[in-house]
Design an enzyme around this catalytic site. Structure first.
Site, PDB file in Angstrom:
ATOM      1  N   ARG A 149      13.735 153.561 134.637  1.00 35.26           N
ATOM      2  CA  ARG A 149      14.304 154.572 135.718  1.00 35.26           C
ATOM      3  C   ARG A 149      12.453 155.061 136.306  1.00 35.26           C
ATOM      4  O   ARG A 149      13.040 154.811 137.778  1.00 35.26           O
ATOM      5  CB  ARG A 149      14.086 155.874 134.911  1.00 35.26           C
ATOM      6  CG  ARG A 149      14.865 157.149 135.932  1.00 35.26           C
ATOM      7  CD  ARG A 149      16.396 158.097 135.849  1.00 35.26           C
ATOM      8  NE  ARG A 149      15.588 158.510 134.207  1.00 35.26           N
ATOM      9  CZ  ARG A 149      14.913 159.424 134.036  1.00 35.26           C
ATOM     10  NH1 ARG A 149      14.423 160.103 134.652  1.00 35.26           N
ATOM     11  NH2 ARG A 149      14.807 160.001 133.428  1.00 35.26           N
ATOM     12  N   TYR A 172      29.144 154.212 159.560  1.00 32.30           N
ATOM     13  CA  TYR A 172      29.461 153.608 158.444  1.00 32.30           C
ATOM     14  C   TYR A 172      30.637 154.720 158.042  1.00 32.30           C
ATOM     15  O   TYR A 172      30.486 156.001 157.594  1.00 32.30           O
ATOM     16  CB  TYR A 172      28.441 153.003 157.533  1.00 32.30           C
ATOM     17  CG  TYR A 172      29.341 152.444 156.237  1.00 32.30           C
ATOM     18  CD1 TYR A 172      30.133 151.215 156.316  1.00 32.30           C
ATOM     19  CD2 TYR A 172      29.242 153.159 154.463  1.00 32.30           C
ATOM     20  CE1 TYR A 172      30.542 150.889 155.217  1.00 32.30           C
ATOM     21  CE2 TYR A 172      29.815 152.633 153.863  1.00 32.30           C
ATOM     22  CZ  TYR A 172      30.037 150.935 153.477  1.00 32.30           C
ATOM     23  OH  TYR A 172      30.641 151.212 152.492  1.00 32.30           O
ATOM     24  N   ASP A 195      20.018 152.466 159.941  1.00 31.18           N
ATOM     25  CA  ASP A 195      20.067 152.089 159.004  1.00 31.18           C
ATOM     26  C   ASP A 195      20.040 150.714 159.028  1.00 31.18           C
ATOM     27  O   ASP A 195      20.805 150.005 160.549  1.00 31.18           O
ATOM     28  CB  ASP A 195      21.235 152.462 158.786  1.00 31.18           C
ATOM     29  CG  ASP A 195      22.186 151.384 157.740  1.00 31.18           C
ATOM     30  OD1 ASP A 195      22.006 150.069 157.757  1.00 31.18           O
ATOM     31  OD2 ASP A 195      23.635 152.291 157.475  1.00 31.18           O
ATOM     32  N   LYS A 254      24.965 143.802 151.331  1.00 33.73           N
ATOM     33  CA  LYS A 254      25.926 143.202 152.044  1.00 33.73           C
ATOM     34  C   LYS A 254      24.596 141.796 152.448  1.00 33.73           C
ATOM     35  O   LYS A 254      24.695 140.777 151.911  1.00 33.73           O
ATOM     36  CB  LYS A 254      25.517 143.959 153.967  1.00 33.73           C
ATOM     37  CG  LYS A 254      26.122 145.112 153.765  1.00 33.73           C
ATOM     38  CD  LYS A 254      27.356 145.505 152.824  1.00 33.73           C
ATOM     39  CE  LYS A 254      27.861 145.982 152.465  1.00 33.73           C
ATOM     40  NZ  LYS A 254      28.160 147.178 153.470  1.00 33.73           N
TER      41      LYS A 254
END
Ligand SMILES: *Cc1c(COP(=O)(O)O)cnc(C)c1O
Length: 382
Positions: free
Chosen positions: A50, A102, A174, A199
């Site tokens: 983690r 988005y 972004d 993406k």
């Protein structure tokens, strides 16, 4: 001498950290949750996945190099990255965001972060004065997507960076649509870059991932604390898939763009197509800003057809192009923003942005452009 982007995609800007000694060319997938200690007080540098895992660390290194940051953090999805990012803020803080974000980001801001005491103002950030007018005493960040989704509006990042520094707030960008191959927001004054690695970075429509990149030591420290504490780090196998995807980012982006430009021009010549939104067209309203801050235009475009029936018919008739959400992969995908990606955006906001039942968004893949155009032509025909 610094390496060129094509080289960084494949190898990073420095020799990779050797954590194993077989000479494996492909970075190994460290599918382990925990790591043995050498002795008390001595660690191999890895304690628990983690916190960090070598495969995740390797993909983070490549992304940091590509975005010219000092640190990149890999998350399980783009939304997990943005959600972790919001942990930098506290109740009462105000954030100005692009109005044409988005859809999932708008849902996160309005549905989750607002509940936790953050306030958001949405403005058309392609006009600098709109952002300036929205700045308040408690504004802590400006959150930009450029170009936007689905309207392809462009925001002047240098102007945003000036505003942000004048008012002591962070500039967050972004960069999913253009990728570091075509745009580097940190070089233009941004503090943090966000990616949906799902993406173009992954590029094959097969893996979800998200990234945060920064060039500020203090932000890196805070984000490292957040990722290890809240635990949405990218899994080893998925880190490896994104690593593999990035190796071909540069050549994929070139083909995406070549195809998108040809399709945008072809769509413009079609009688049933009323409007084409692509930042690579010289008639795009912000073409000058694009020339100034980007090295290319990418593979995303939207277009408006004469009526809703035509839009529906296209979605039904496309063969090669698949009717699906998401973007940035090698396969071409077409989507209906009003009913899919932006379905959760309030009707009046949709209307003011121009998202209606005649608007389609196309993520242009890397197939032969002749085949894509032929598919669109038969779908547009009666
Ligand atoms: C897809 C996307 C996101 C969200 O990323 P996920 O990986 O789907 O969680 C955020 N921003 C933009 C611009 C996107 O296209």
């Amino acid at each position: 001498m610094a390496y060129q982007t094509h080289t960084i995609c494949v190898q990073g800007s420095k020799k990779r950290k050797e954590v194993e000694h077989t000479g494996a060319i492909s970075f190994p997938i460290y599918q382990t949750a925990s790591y043995a200690h050498v002795e008390l007080g001595e660690s191999t540098g890895y304690d628990y996945s983690r916190l960090q895992n070598p495969t995740r660390e390797e993909v983070e290194r490549i992304i940091a190099d590509l975005e010219h940051g000092i640190d990149a953090l890999a998350f399980s999805t783009g939304m997990a990255a943005i959600n972790a990012l919001m942990e930098l803020f506290k109740p009462g803080d105000h954030i100005i965001a692009t109005d044409d974000l988005y859809g999932g980001t708008i849902r996160l801001f309005n549905g989750i972060n607002t509940k936790n005491g953050l306030n958001f103002s949405y403005v058309d950030s392609s006009k600098v004065e709109n952002v300036e007018a929205a700045i308040k005493e408690n504004t802590r960040a400006i959150y930009i997507e450029t170009p936007t989704n689905p309207m392809m509006k462009v925001t002047d990042l240098s102007a945003m960076a000036r505003l942000a520094s004048e008012h002591g707030c962070l500039l967050i960008v972004d960069n999913t649509f253009l990728t570091p191959y075509y745009q580097n927001p940190l070089d233009l004054g941004a503090d943090i870059v966000v990616h949906s690695g799902t993406k173009y970075l992954g590029g094959h429509n097969d893996t979800l991932a998200g990234f945060l990149v920064t060039n500020k030591e203090s932000i890196s420290e805070q984000l490292r604390y957040i990722i290890k504490t809240t635990g949405a780090g990218l899994a080893p196998m998925d880190s490896w898939l994104i690593l593999r995807g990035i190796k071909t980012l540069a050549i994929r982006m070139e083909k995406h763009e070549q195809n998108a430009l040809a399709i945008a021009k072809w769509l413009k010549s079609q009688k049933k197509v009323k409007e084409v939104y692509y930042i690579g067209l010289p008639e795009h309203e912000s073409f000058e800003v694009t020339q100034k801050q980007c090295r290319g235009y990418g593979g995303m475009l939207s277009f408006r057809v004469e009526d809703a029936d035509t839009a529906k018919r296209i979605l039904k008739k496309v063969n090669l192009i698949r009717f699906a959400e998401s973007l940035g992969g090698v396969e071409s995908l077409i989507t209906f923003p009003k009913y899919q990606t932006h379905a959760d955006v309030p009707e009046e906001v949709q209307k003011s942005l121009g998202i209606d039942d005649t608007l389609l968004r196309l993520s242009v893949g890397i197939e032969a452009v002749e085949d894509l155009i032929e598919d669109l032509a038969q779908a547009l025909a009666e």
